[in-house]
Write a protein that holds these residues in place. Structure first.
Motif: not given
Length: 93
Positions: A55-63
């Motif tokens: 998973w990618r925290h696209a609208h957060g840290c981007g990690r």
């Protein structure tokens, strides 16, 4: 709505995340056959039960991070950083 626990930012709503496919799939060497390359690109386990996912925290840290999710219930069992071993949760049904 799913609640996803980013290992870097904490729990957030699923709309902040992007699914990245099955985790722990090693890229083959450059000199593999066409059949092996095709298998790497297109063939996945399609597990009924606990599946390791990216998973990618696209609208957060981007990690990117990994998660163990039960495909039968959509329930998450663990969240862990890329590069760490998969936690043992059994079948967790």
């Amino acid at each position: 709505m799913l609640l996803i626990d980013c290992p870097y930012c904490g729990p957030r709503a699923e709309i902040e995340f992007a699914y990245g496919g099955e985790a722990h799939i090693a890229r083959p060497a450059a000199d593999v056959s066409e059949e092996e390359w095709e298998a790497f690109l297109y063939l996945r386990d399609n597990t009924k039960g606990v599946l390791a996912e990216r998973w990618r925290h696209a609208h957060g840290c981007g990690r990117f991070f990994n998660a163990l999710r039960d495909t039968r219930t959509d329930r998450f069992h663990a969240f862990y950083e890329i590069g760490t071993p998969r936690p043992d949760v059994g079948d967790a049904a």
